[in-house]
Structure formats: structure tokens, C-alpha cells
Write a protein that holds these residues in place. Sequence first.
Motif, short mmCIF file in Angstrom:
data_model
loop_
_atom_site.label_atom_id
_atom_site.label_comp_id
_atom_site.label_asym_id
_atom_site.label_seq_id
_atom_site.Cartn_x
_atom_site.Cartn_y
_atom_site.Cartn_z
N GLU A 42 3.13 -23.60 -42.62
CA GLU A 42 2.52 -23.25 -41.28
C GLU A 42 1.16 -22.97 -41.23
OE1 GLU A 42 4.36 -24.19 -38.53
OE2 GLU A 42 6.09 -24.61 -39.77
N MET A 43 0.45 -23.09 -40.21
CA MET A 43 -0.86 -22.60 -40.11
C MET A 43 -0.76 -21.10 -40.11
SD MET A 43 -3.25 -25.07 -40.15
CE MET A 43 -4.57 -24.50 -39.30
N MET A 44 0.32 -20.48 -39.49
CA MET A 44 0.56 -19.20 -39.28
C MET A 44 1.74 -18.78 -40.60
SD MET A 44 -0.12 -16.25 -37.88
CE MET A 44 0.26 -14.84 -38.76
N THR A 45 1.17 -17.93 -41.40
CA THR A 45 1.85 -17.58 -42.67
C THR A 45 1.87 -15.99 -42.58
OG1 THR A 45 1.44 -19.45 -43.82
CG2 THR A 45 2.51 -17.68 -45.04
N VAL A 46 3.18 -15.47 -42.67
CA VAL A 46 3.27 -13.99 -42.73
C VAL A 46 3.97 -13.57 -43.95
CG1 VAL A 46 4.23 -11.84 -41.63
CG2 VAL A 46 3.63 -13.74 -40.15
N PHE A 47 3.47 -12.94 -44.78
CA PHE A 47 3.95 -12.38 -46.11
C PHE A 47 4.31 -10.96 -45.86
CE2 PHE A 47 1.11 -15.88 -47.84
CZ PHE A 47 1.99 -15.94 -48.87
N TYR A 48 5.77 -10.75 -45.66
CA TYR A 48 6.29 -9.64 -45.47
C TYR A 48 6.87 -8.82 -46.58
CZ TYR A 48 9.78 -6.34 -43.43
OH TYR A 48 10.63 -5.21 -43.29
N GLY A 49 6.63 -7.67 -46.59
CA GLY A 49 7.51 -6.95 -47.82
C GLY A 49 7.13 -5.33 -47.64
N GLU A 50 7.98 -4.41 -48.40
CA GLU A 50 7.48 -2.96 -48.18
C GLU A 50 6.28 -2.74 -49.18
OE1 GLU A 50 9.21 -1.10 -46.52
OE2 GLU A 50 10.71 -2.67 -45.86
N ASN A 51 5.82 -1.68 -49.01
CA ASN A 51 4.55 -0.95 -49.92
C ASN A 51 4.79 -1.31 -51.13
OD1 ASN A 51 3.39 -0.23 -47.64
ND2 ASN A 51 4.16 1.94 -47.73
N GLU A 52 4.02 -1.47 -52.05
CA GLU A 52 3.95 -1.85 -53.42
C GLU A 52 4.82 -3.24 -53.68
OE1 GLU A 52 2.25 -0.29 -55.61
OE2 GLU A 52 1.80 1.11 -54.09
N ALA A 53 4.94 -4.09 -52.69
CA ALA A 53 5.83 -5.56 -52.90
C ALA A 53 4.66 -6.33 -53.41
CB ALA A 53 6.38 -6.06 -51.43
N ASN A 58 5.17 -4.00 -41.78
CA ASN A 58 5.95 -3.86 -40.39
C ASN A 58 6.91 -4.72 -39.99
OD1 ASN A 58 6.25 -3.16 -37.76
ND2 ASN A 58 4.21 -2.27 -37.66
N PRO A 59 8.19 -4.21 -39.76
CA PRO A 59 9.38 -5.10 -39.65
C PRO A 59 9.32 -5.85 -38.16
CG PRO A 59 9.97 -3.07 -39.43
CD PRO A 59 8.55 -2.80 -40.13
N THR A 60 8.24 -5.40 -37.39
CA THR A 60 8.44 -6.08 -36.11
C THR A 60 8.00 -7.55 -36.27
OG1 THR A 60 6.15 -5.52 -35.98
CG2 THR A 60 7.62 -4.15 -34.88
N VAL A 61 7.34 -7.90 -37.45
CA VAL A 61 6.89 -9.48 -37.35
C VAL A 61 8.38 -10.15 -37.69
CG1 VAL A 61 5.06 -9.06 -38.67
CG2 VAL A 61 7.02 -9.26 -40.07
N LEU A 62 9.40 -9.66 -37.94
CA LEU A 62 10.69 -10.31 -38.12
C LEU A 62 11.22 -10.90 -36.87
CD1 LEU A 62 12.55 -8.13 -40.72
CD2 LEU A 62 11.40 -10.10 -41.16
#
Length: 795
Positions: free
Chosen positions: A23-34, A780-784
Amino acid sequence: MKIEAIKIYGFGKWVNQEFTLPEMMTVFYGENEAGKSTLMAFINGMLFGFASKKSKFINTYEPKQQAVYGGEIQFLHHNKKYRLIRRYRTNSEIELINLQTNENYPNPQPILDDILGPITSETFQQIYAINADELAEVRSLTPNELEQRLLKIGAVGAIGWLQVADKFEKEAQVLFAANSKNGKRPLNGLLNEYRRTVDNQLEIQRQLPTYFASLESLQSQHVAIDNLKAEIKKRQATLVELNELARLEPLYQQMRKLERKQAQQVQQINEETKVRFEQLQFQKTNLIEEITHLEQEMHTSDISSVYGQEFEQQVTKLQPRLGMLMEMAANYRAMEQQVNQLSGQYQTALNKFNELNSASQLQRVTPPTKQNKSVKWTIGAIVAGIVILLFLPFTIIIKFIIAIIVMAIIWIIGQQTSSIEITNDEKIPMANIQVAQSQLLQVQQQLQASQQQLQKLVQAINREQQGINNLKLENVQNSVIASDFPRQLQQINQLLNEYMAEQQANALGKADQVYQEQYYKQRQQQLANVRREMQTVLNSVGLIDESEFHLQLVKQNVDAQQNQELRAMQKQFTELQIKRLASLTTPVTDLIASTNMQLTQDKVQMEALESQLKTSQIQHLKVVSNGTLNEVEQQVANLQHDFLSGLEDFMVKQLTSQWINEALKQSSQQRMPQIILLATKYFQMLTGGHFVAIKMESNMISLVTSTEENFTLAELSKGTSEQLYVAFRIAFAQVLADLIEFPIIIDDGFVNFDAQRLERMHGLMLDLSTKQQVIYFTSNPTVLTDFTELQIVTL
């Protein structure tokens, strides 16, 4: 540029890892140190090169496991897909592959530099990357510092330059304060001491009247030398300027020529008219092709018989009799087989009879008279055979068969006549011979009857063949040989079948012809309508025909290309250079020559003045007899040197600070109107419509609310200041998108945003991703909930 896929061989914590960015919008989501910041550093290193040096201040992201350092990035640029490969941190290897042509460029770095354009690792970080550290720094700025940073955000690298300018300004203030009375700053103390020493020097000089004349002479010489130095410096600067103008003069003349052409350009055909006319041309071409095709079909489908009336009359005669003729041909073949069979039987019987007769003759002595009679009968048989071959009107085969039969009959009769005289003491019984002779005569009679029937049938066939030959039918070969009769009938039958098929096709083609004629008229009417509309379009733009229309389009395209060239040329000049070239009445080369000549004369004059000054200084030393004056003069010279050096340092730092600020201001102001226009839109989105306008007057930024209240930057909260800064940064990236398009990368940049502001920021990122790729690293889990599953890559 749009990054589509990432493959890491080894980089920091990532080993043999692949990511897809569909996608043109890509979110890499992970905890700190991920590994989010590691992944962002990998993208930077792949595009602009990995760190080549190690130190405690530089993280080189060595792989935690044993793996090749580097990886791959697949990206889309100008509708072409590329794969970029980098291996090893030092002595790095690079590959660039065009995935559409599978071309692996042998020298990839120039191709990659062309794709990246002016963007370097530093400018990429300052324009397209936003992180939490940068926004935290914004929160610590004073309103005035924030305003300066926003005003110069359009200048790439402005933050670093602002820090340098501030440093120079502070250092200059430490050196000197023009209004300071206490003299505590270095330059102030030097200036006060210099003034006291000069006063002491003047006091001593008053005691030496002769000294004044010498000093005045030295001063005037120093002034003359200083003036001449200034003049030489001015001429040198003029020469540098003239050399630059000489380089630009041909380009300037070309630019003026294009400007004159531009002034004469007339835009006759707009884009809408062009598109409509091209559509009409396309319709006209298709209609002409279709009409031509229809005309050809109508011409070829003209219902007319290729055989003619005479052929039809012949067919009328032949068709009813064809069955009878076919039967006659079949009878001929059967009768011919019967004759052949009887001829074989006759030959067998004749051979048997000859064998019996020959055997009986060997057993007795034949009188000479009997032998003579046998010879006579044989000769008679031969003569009869010759007569039959010459005079009977049959085919050669039939005549040959009849001749053999007649010869055999005559010879047998002769033998029978001779056999009457055979004596009774013969050993071979005469009964056997008589039986063989009876059988031979019976077969002979049957053969003669069949031959007569065959002859009658051949005569009938020949009459039919003569009638067929007289018809002169196409594809039917003429012949008078009965054996050719079946083949002739087969050719006639085929010709009749083709004729009947054509008659049926003509009957079916009449209905199609009527439909084609109606369809043909409709297409002709449509073509006439299209031509009238094309003429209407031509009349609306003052043109006569299509050729003029295309010539005008070509001219407009040439004009557009020339205008583009003109804009590119204009960017190579400063406004001052254009004014200077416009004001010239003399060729630049002549001005350079005269300036060089004047500069040479000034240098010669300088050498003469310096020589004269040395002589005057020697004379001045002779005049000075008081050693104290020499010491004071030395003190004055030393103080003057120290003060001037300090003042020069002060001026350098002060002017450098002013120059940096002015340069950043000029660089930023070129883009600032566009930046403010987009920043207003984004700031309004981020504040939920609370702020609706951003104004800039006299380098001061003010904000207008939806209730038309004005706010200064000092009146904004820290959170709103961050939102304003983000709006300016993103607006700047959008303004540069016309020149070069890069993904906007955000690394946990909004940790201080509350839930409502963060939701608006997510909405802004989604809006931006419709035009430009956005890559967002966050924990930030709000991206989910704010983004779809396809847009989220969980680390």
C-alpha cells in the motif's frame, strides 16, 4: 519513488528478513526494541550508502548473527521497477536491476544518482524523515526561535545553519559592544588604549614641526596606495563579474530571442479543442475505412452469373440427358470388359486347337500339295488382317482384335480343309480336334456379336462426344475417344454442380445486398456529419483544414518546448545579472579587455607608489630624532594591528551571521507561498478546523482561528506548536514532490500527541498517502484500529 519490497540479508537485529509494502500507506507496528529505527536506518543506508566508519557515536548496525551485511530494496520510479542491492559496509558492492527489461546496469551508481536527484542522506533526513527527537527539540524552542525555523524551513539544512549563525552572533558580541563604556570587552579595551597612545603620539609630534610635513607626505602616500588597492580590488571584482557575464552572454542572447518569440505566441488551440478534434479525426478515419470496405464488398457481391446466357442454354440441354449419358458410359465399360474377356477365352481355345492340330501333322507326311494349300490359307489370313487394320473405322485396339479374330478364322478354315485329306492311320483322334474346333467357333461367334454391339455403342458415344465438343464448355476437355467419355461426363457433372451452387448463392446474396446498401448510406451520412463538425471546430480556431490544424499543434508544441527551455535558462541567471546584461551597450569581451588594461595600469602605478613610499619612509626616519616617538609609533602600529585584527574577526562573525540568515531567508521565500498554502490545509486538519489560516507579514507568522481571532506563536501551546511544525514540514515535502518524489518516513514522531491529535494525524497521513508514499514506524496500538490490516506490518 515508491518502495514496494525490502529484503535484509543482515543489518542489526534483522537477518534474512523480508517485508512487502503493498500500500501507499504502510505502518510498521511493534513494541520498543522491535527494530523500527533499525529498519528506517536500513532504508537510508540502502538508498544513500552505509556508514563507512566506526566510532562510539556511529551505529553501523552490524548483524547480530553471522550473515552478509546489506540487502535489497525493490522500488517503483517513473513507472519503472528497479531492484537495488547493496552488500558489505566497507568496500560496498552495489547492483541496480531494471525488472522490466532484466537489465543489470554495469555502472549502477550514475543511474541511482539520477534517480535520487539532488537528495542526499542529510537532505533526506531534513525533508522526508520526521522523528520524536526533532519534535522534542521543537517543544524546547522559544517562540522567536520557532518562528525563525518555520520561516527558513524551505531552505534545506536551515536548522544547522541557524545554529552556526547564532554561534557567530554570540561570539561577535563577546568581542565588541559598540555602546559599551567600561571597556571590559577585548576590542573596547584595545580601542581605549589605542586612543590614549595616539594622544601621546600627537603630543610628541607637536614638538617636531618638521615631522608633520614628513608624516603628511607618508599619510598621503598611504591614502593613495589604499585608494589604489581599493580600486584594484574593485576592478578585480568587476573582472570576475565580467568573465561570468561573458560566459552567460550567449545564453542571455538566446534567452532574449526566446522571450521575443514567446511574446509573439498565440494559443489558438486549447486542450479541449485538441482532444475533440482528434476524436473526430479518429471517427472520420474509421468511417472512411468502413465505407471503403463496404464499397469493395458491394462491388464483389454484385449478383451476376459468370457463365452467361449461352451457358445456361447449354445446361438446359445437357442436364436432362446427363443420366442417360452416364448410363451409356457404364454400358461401354461393361461391354469393353466383356470383349476383353471373350478375346482371352478365344485365344485360349485357339492355342489348344493349334496344339492338337500341330501334333497330328507331325505324325504324318504331308504331301506337297497339302502343304501348299496350308501356306495359301495362311497368306490369305494375313492379307485379311491387313485390310481390316487399314479400312475399318474403329479404334486401333478394336481393329487389332478384329484382325486377329478374322486371321484365326481363315487359318482354321484352311486347316480344316486340309485335314480332310489326313489318312486314317493317324494316331491323334480326330474327335478331339473336332471338339476343340467346335469350342473355338462358339467363342468366335460370341466375340463377333459382342464386338458388333461394342462398335455400335462406340459410334453412339462418338456422336455424343462430338456434340459435347461443339458446346465448348469451360474446364471440359474435347475428345473423340470413347474411353475418355466417363472423364468428360465427370467434368460436365462438376461444372453443373458449380453452376447450381452459384444460383443458390445469388438468391441468398440479394437480401444481404439490400442491407449493405442501407448500412452504406448511414455510414456516409455519419461521415458527412463528422466532417461538418470538424469544419466547425476549424472555423472556431480560425483555421481552414486539417493540415493547418496539425501545423498549429506542432507550432504550439514547439512554443511549449521553447517556453520550457526559456524557464530553464532564466533559472541560470540572477536578477542582477539580467539587469547588468540588459544595460550593456558594449560587448562584454571589449569590457574585459579594457578592464584588464586598466588593472595592469593600476598594478604598475601601485608598484611605483610602493617604491615611492619606501623612499619617503627612509626620509621620515631621518627626520625623526626622538627615540620616544619611534616607540610610541610602534605602540600605535601594534595597537592598530591588534584592534583591526579583532575588528576584522568581529566583522567576519557578524557579517557571516547576517549572511547566513539572509541566504536562508532568500532560499526559503522562493517556496514559502506554496508551503504556507499547503501548511494551512494540513494545520486546519490537525487542529480540527480550529485554525483556518496562516499569515506571514514582515517575516512574522500569525494564525487565524475559525472565529477570526489572531494568535502569535508565543500564544500557542507546545502541542499546537508541534502540529504547526509538522504541517510546515509535510507541506515542504509536498512542494518538492514536483521536482522529486520520495516517501515520507515517520519514526514515532507523535509520542506527545493526545488521542484526538493522534487520530487527526493518522487521518492526515492517510490523505497524504493518496499522492505520496507514507511509511510510519510506531509502537502506539491505536494504529490497529485507525489503519487496515493490509496497511499494517507487525514487527
